[in-house]
Write an enzyme that holds these catalytic residues in place. Structure first.
Site, PDB file in Angstrom:
ATOM      1  N   ASP A   1       0.863  -1.187   0.000  1.00 22.36           N
ATOM      2  CA  ASP A   1       0.000   0.000   0.000  1.00 22.36           C
ATOM      3  C   ASP A   1       0.897   1.234   0.000  1.00 22.36           C
ATOM      4  OD1 ASP A   1      -2.025   1.804   0.340  1.00 22.36           O
ATOM      5  OD2 ASP A   1      -2.353   1.352   2.470  1.00 22.36           O
TER       6      ASP A   1
ATOM      7  N   ASN B   1      -0.529   4.580  -0.112  1.00 22.37           N
ATOM      8  CA  ASN B   1      -1.184   5.788   0.416  1.00 22.37           C
ATOM      9  C   ASN B   1      -1.926   5.530   1.728  1.00 22.37           C
ATOM     10  OD1 ASN B   1      -3.240   4.256  -0.568  1.00 22.37           O
ATOM     11  ND2 ASN B   1      -4.226   5.882  -1.742  1.00 22.37           N
TER      12      ASN B   1
ATOM     13  N   ASP C   1      -4.335   3.612   2.693  1.00 23.13           N
ATOM     14  CA  ASP C   1      -5.770   3.358   2.823  1.00 23.13           C
ATOM     15  C   ASP C   1      -6.016   1.876   3.125  1.00 23.13           C
ATOM     16  OD1 ASP C   1      -5.190   2.173   0.420  1.00 23.13           O
ATOM     17  OD2 ASP C   1      -6.778   3.178  -0.722  1.00 23.13           O
TER      18      ASP C   1
ATOM     19  N   ASP D   1      -1.566  -1.075  -3.995  1.00 18.81           N
ATOM     20  CA  ASP D   1      -1.863  -0.286  -5.186  1.00 18.81           C
ATOM     21  C   ASP D   1      -0.673  -0.242  -6.138  1.00 18.81           C
ATOM     22  OD1 ASP D   1      -0.137   1.558  -3.851  1.00 18.81           O
ATOM     23  OD2 ASP D   1      -1.880   2.216  -2.676  1.00 18.81           O
TER      24      ASP D   1
ATOM     25  N   ASP E   1      -3.785  -9.476 -16.400  1.00 17.12           N
ATOM     26  CA  ASP E   1      -4.756 -10.545 -16.220  1.00 17.12           C
ATOM     27  C   ASP E   1      -5.986 -10.193 -17.040  1.00 17.12           C
ATOM     28  OD1 ASP E   1      -6.279 -12.649 -15.056  1.00 17.12           O
ATOM     29  OD2 ASP E   1      -5.139 -12.432 -13.200  1.00 17.12           O
TER      30      ASP E   1
ATOM     31  N   ASP F   1      -7.790 -15.559 -17.719  1.00 21.74           N
ATOM     32  CA  ASP F   1      -8.640 -16.138 -16.689  1.00 21.74           C
ATOM     33  C   ASP F   1      -9.608 -17.165 -17.289  1.00 21.74           C
ATOM     34  OD1 ASP F   1      -9.470 -15.690 -13.789  1.00 21.74           O
ATOM     35  OD2 ASP F   1     -11.398 -15.362 -14.765  1.00 21.74           O
TER      36      ASP F   1
ATOM     37  N   GLU G   1      -5.493 -19.849 -18.064  1.00 25.22           N
ATOM     38  CA  GLU G   1      -5.896 -20.624 -16.892  1.00 25.22           C
ATOM     39  C   GLU G   1      -6.926 -21.641 -17.364  1.00 25.22           C
ATOM     40  OE1 GLU G   1      -7.846 -20.093 -12.438  1.00 25.22           O
ATOM     41  OE2 GLU G   1      -8.689 -19.041 -14.144  1.00 25.22           O
TER      42      GLU G   1
ATOM     43  N   HIS H   1      -3.158 -16.883  -6.241  1.00 23.00           N
ATOM     44  CA  HIS H   1      -4.108 -16.185  -5.367  1.00 23.00           C
ATOM     45  C   HIS H   1      -5.354 -17.014  -5.036  1.00 23.00           C
ATOM     46  CE1 HIS H   1      -5.543 -15.728  -9.393  1.00 23.00           C
ATOM     47  NE2 HIS H   1      -6.716 -15.341  -8.936  1.00 23.00           N
ATOM     48  N   ASP H   2      -5.481 -18.188  -5.646  1.00 20.73           N
ATOM     49  CA  ASP H   2      -6.641 -19.046  -5.380  1.00 20.73           C
ATOM     50  C   ASP H   2      -6.283 -20.278  -4.551  1.00 20.73           C
ATOM     51  OD1 ASP H   2      -8.336 -17.443  -6.960  1.00 20.73           O
ATOM     52  OD2 ASP H   2      -7.828 -18.550  -8.788  1.00 20.73           O
TER      53      ASP H   2
HETATM   54  C1  GLC Z   1     -10.199 -17.476 -11.858  1.00 21.88           C
HETATM   55  C2  GLC Z   1      -9.506 -16.560 -10.894  1.00 21.88           C
HETATM   56  C3  GLC Z   1     -10.311 -16.474  -9.637  1.00 21.88           C
HETATM   57  C4  GLC Z   1     -11.674 -15.930  -9.990  1.00 21.88           C
HETATM   58  C5  GLC Z   1     -12.342 -16.729 -11.110  1.00 21.88           C
HETATM   59  C6  GLC Z   1     -13.508 -15.986 -11.694  1.00 21.88           C
HETATM   60  O1  GLC Z   1     -10.245 -18.779 -11.421  1.00 21.88           O
HETATM   61  O2  GLC Z   1      -8.198 -16.992 -10.669  1.00 21.88           O
HETATM   62  O3  GLC Z   1      -9.682 -15.699  -8.665  1.00 21.88           O
HETATM   63  O4  GLC Z   1     -12.487 -15.926  -8.867  1.00 21.88           O
HETATM   64  O5  GLC Z   1     -11.466 -16.990 -12.159  1.00 21.88           O
HETATM   65  O6  GLC Z   1     -13.059 -14.894 -12.448  1.00 21.88           O
HETATM   66 CA    CA Z   2      -3.634   2.085  -1.287  1.00 21.33          CA
END
Ligand code: GLC
Ligand code: CA
Length: 544
Positions: free
Chosen positions: A21, A23, A25, A29, A98, A199, A242, A316-317
């Protein structure tokens, strides 16, 4: 054929909300990413993949886009983005955006128009079926639970969504939709973006009337058209689809060497293993090393010379690899390095997810109120609705939930791990005093420096990109070993998966005249592995 840059590259994934971060908040970012580019340069990665930073109501953390050509104010603005591109250029770091092409946000202008009337020019940008309230067109379910159909009473129609109702699916059978998306992608390419992560690309060609979600009959036709109309215009572009439901056969098309589709895909067999779906709940089963060997070996062997693999443990999943498979927390450092060796020794393009290079772990929040992920919240409600206890639901979310990966990046020992001086949008993992970038940068034996070394090895030794893979010691339940070989060089990778000592037999020639390129212990024995010990041996073949 000239060798593509991404075959010797390592890519780093940034989840911008949780990276840095700038700023205060409480939300990471673009300014924060810029401030940390020197860190990434030190790590030695070649490119960053940034999870979505486009304008979005953030129902699914940015995977619900309301404007593909604008930046969400929580992340900054287009000037910040231009500055990021410039700063990355200075450091030879490429940017991978992405792309969420399967669906948009319901707040996207297209959808807002689409639901005005059946003859609105944007109506067919989405998928609608006439019907009666309460009588869904069919049984298709959304990934995050519930029906895939959402009723709009003003139109007397349902629209189709594979994720939340706020993420209506785009209608890829409509040529106008495809053309709009291609134009948008070219616009980003002109701005200097050099790669894209696509995605859920295996869902775009869905056929809801046939209850087909994944791998629709026209999938590869669409991907080829997409590729021709966009990526192929610039040979340096890298693309990763993906494809959670893809098998080898389809992956060979996606990653065909002629470049007709994409560079590679993320397959998820090694992430989906040790799971069992029951009642729309995805339970976690005990880890099975032999199964992991079988899966990873299959992908290594079957794509060799014909396609290209992506290599990853975390994103991230997914829960964090050092916490994932009954690892003993006493050996966190050893196992983090072991997993790194196992993956980076393989053929493909490795991806490092932010914090993986520090050995960041899962987090265990006790209450659902501390979780932020919509999938976790939905799962919790669903489980409680079916009579499971709160404890059972939280246990599953702690083990397998997506927020494990989304806690703030652990930079240093200061308040909130140096991520923000404000209140973080999601709590940090309390272990940041022991696990953080500042300490690890100072310690030459840290996981951070181990990753640095592996990244460099891939650039130094052609065998990492080229060598043919062959699984060794297949039935061994305690360690994972494989050989990589070309005409002139070979690698031997051996990794222990147990918290005690185990017996191993390493080919004599590696022990005799091989070089130990990497190991997570200072000393090791020829016939025995220490807990979670991993080694990468190298030798030139003409030394025989
Ligand atoms: C992909 C992303 C996931 C998202 C899903 C719907 O699997 O990695 O984070 O929730 O698509 O867009
Ligand atoms: Ca921020």
């Amino acid at each position: 054929m000239e060798k593509k840059w991404w075959k010797t590259a390592v890519i780093y994934q940034i989840y911008p909300k949780s990276f840095q971060d700038s700023n205060n908040d409480g939300i990471g970012d673009i300014g924060g990413i810029i401030n940390r580019l020197d860190y990434l340069e030190e790590l030695g990665i070649d490119a960053i993949w940034i999870s979505p930073i486009y304008k979005s109501p953030q129902v699914d953390s940015g995977y619900d886009i309301s404007d593909y050509q604008d930046i969400d104010p929580i992340f900054g603005n287009m000037e910040d983005m231009d500055r990021l591109i410039e700063e990355c250029n200075k450091r030879n770091i490429r940017i991978i955006m992405d792309l969420v092409l399967n669906h948009s946000s319901d707040q996207h202008r297209w959808f807002q128009e689409a639901k005005k009337s059946k003859d609105n020019p944007y109506h067919d940008y989405y998928i609608w079926r006439d019907g009666k309230e309460g009588e869904v067109p069919n049984e298709m379910m959304a990934y995050f639970g519930g029906s895939a159909w959402e009723w709009v009473s003003e139109l007397g129609q349902y629209y189709f969504h594979q994720f939340t109702p706020e993420q209506p699916d785009l209608n890829w059978h409509n040529e106008k939709v495809r053309q709009e998306l291609y134009q948008m992608i070219c616009w980003w390419m002109d701005k200097g973006i050099q790669g894209f992560r696509l995605d859920v690309i295996d869902l775009i060609a869905k056929e809801p009337d046939l209850c087909i979600a994944e791998n629709g009959p026209k999938l590869h036709e669409y991907v080829r058209e997409l590729s021709r109309s966009t990526f192929q215009k610039k040979p340096e572009i890298v693309t990763v689809g993906e494809a959670g439901n893809t098998g080898v056969e389809s992956a060979l098309l996606f990653s065909a060497q002629d470049g007709s589709e994409l560079s590679m895909v993320f397959q998820f067999e090694h992430m989906d293993m040790a799971h069992k779906k029951e009642n729309q709940i995805n339970w976690v089963l005990p880890f099975d090393l032999l199964e992991l060997k079988e899966i990873l070996s299959k992908w290594q062997v079957e794509l060799y010379g014909k396609g290209w693999n992506s290599l990853f443990w975390d994103n991230h999943d997914q829960p964090r690899i050092v916490s994932r498979w009954d690892n003993d927390p006493t050996y966190r450092e050893e196992s983090a390095k072991m997993y790194a060796m196992l993956l980076h020794g393989m053929q493909g393009t490795p991806f490092i997810y932010q914090g993986e290079e520090l050995g960041m772990t899962n987090v265990a929040f006790d209450s659902i109120t501390d979780y932020r992920d919509i999938a976790a919240k939905n799962l919790y409600d669903r489980m409680l609705g079916r009579g499971y206890t709160k404890e059972e639901a939280i246990e599953l979310i702690q083990k397998d939930g997506r927020d494990n990966a989304r806690t703030p990046m652990q930079w240093d020992k200061s308040l909130h791990a140096g991520f923000t001086k404000g209140t973080p949008w999601i709590k940090e993992n309390p272990n940041y005093e022991e696990i953080n970038a500042e300490d690890e940068r100072k310690d030459p034996n840290s996981i951070f420096h181990f990753y640095r070394k592996l990244i460099q090895l891939r650039k130094e030794y052609a065998i990492f990109a080229d060598g043919k893979y062959c699984l060794q010691d297949k039935e061994n339940k305690e360690s994972f070993s494989y050989l990589r070989s070309s005409d002139t060089e070979e690698l031997y990778v051996v990794c222990s998966f147990v918290n005690g000592c185990s017996k191993v037999s390493i080919p004599e020639r590696f022990l005799k005249d091989g070089v130990l390129l990497a190991c997570n212990y200072e000393e090791s024995l020829p016939e025995q592995l220490q807990p979670y010990e991993g080694r990468i041996y190298y030798r030139k073949k003409n030394a025989e």
